[in-house]
Write a protein that holds these residues in place. Structure first.
Motif, short mmCIF file in Angstrom:
data_model
loop_
_atom_site.label_atom_id
_atom_site.label_comp_id
_atom_site.label_asym_id
_atom_site.label_seq_id
_atom_site.Cartn_x
_atom_site.Cartn_y
_atom_site.Cartn_z
N SER A 14 82.37 37.22 52.25
CA SER A 14 82.13 36.72 50.90
C SER A 14 82.54 37.79 49.89
O SER A 14 82.79 38.94 50.25
CB SER A 14 80.66 36.34 50.70
N GLU A 15 82.60 37.38 48.62
CA GLU A 15 83.02 38.27 47.56
C GLU A 15 82.45 37.73 46.24
O GLU A 15 82.40 36.52 46.04
CB GLU A 15 84.55 38.28 47.53
N PRO A 16 82.04 38.62 45.35
CA PRO A 16 81.57 38.14 44.04
C PRO A 16 82.69 37.41 43.31
O PRO A 16 83.84 37.89 43.26
CB PRO A 16 81.19 39.42 43.30
N LEU A 17 82.39 36.25 42.76
CA LEU A 17 83.40 35.45 42.07
C LEU A 17 83.96 36.18 40.86
O LEU A 17 85.14 36.06 40.56
CB LEU A 17 82.81 34.09 41.66
N ASP A 18 83.13 36.99 40.19
CA ASP A 18 83.66 37.71 39.02
C ASP A 18 84.74 38.72 39.43
O ASP A 18 85.65 39.01 38.66
CB ASP A 18 82.56 38.35 38.18
N GLU A 19 84.69 39.23 40.66
CA GLU A 19 85.75 40.12 41.15
C GLU A 19 87.05 39.35 41.39
O GLU A 19 88.14 39.89 41.19
CB GLU A 19 85.31 40.84 42.42
N VAL A 20 86.93 38.10 41.82
CA VAL A 20 88.11 37.26 42.00
C VAL A 20 88.75 37.02 40.63
O VAL A 20 89.97 37.16 40.47
CB VAL A 20 87.75 35.92 42.67
N PHE A 21 87.94 36.67 39.64
CA PHE A 21 88.45 36.45 38.29
C PHE A 21 89.12 37.72 37.75
O PHE A 21 90.13 37.65 37.05
CB PHE A 21 87.35 36.00 37.33
N ALA A 22 88.56 38.88 38.07
CA ALA A 22 89.11 40.15 37.57
C ALA A 22 90.53 40.40 38.06
O ALA A 22 91.30 41.11 37.41
CB ALA A 22 88.20 41.31 37.96
#
Length: 85
Positions: free
Chosen positions: A41-49
């Motif tokens: 898993s990964e924080p979604l805000d990191e994907v957006f970044a």
């Protein structure tokens, strides 16, 4: 407390936002969401970044941008299709 969202549940989550939606606003709105992959898993805000500075006009556009950023390994085995079999 963070929310965990699987890739196949992403559309429903993104539809809760108001559009147009900037990447910065999406990072803030979904900062408590962890995107669950086949292998972690990964924080979604990191994907957006990782996305270019842009603005989404719809949930479908946001989802498409996210899917283009998600690691191939996160989706499942290479060449695997849910429709096969």
């Amino acid at each position: 407390m963070s929310r965990e969202v699987k890739l196949n549940e992403l559309t429903e989550l993104l539809e809760s936002a108001t559009y147009p939606l900037s990447v910065a606003a999406a990072e803030r709105e979904f900062d408590d969401v962890r995107l669950v992959y086949a292998d972690g898993s990964e924080p979604l805000d990191e994907v957006f970044a990782r996305l270019e500075d842009e603005e989404f006009t719809s949930a479908e556009e946001a989802q498409s941008s996210i899917f283009n950023t998600v690691p191939v390994e996160g989706v499942g085995e290479p060449g695997q299709s849910e429709g096969e079999g």
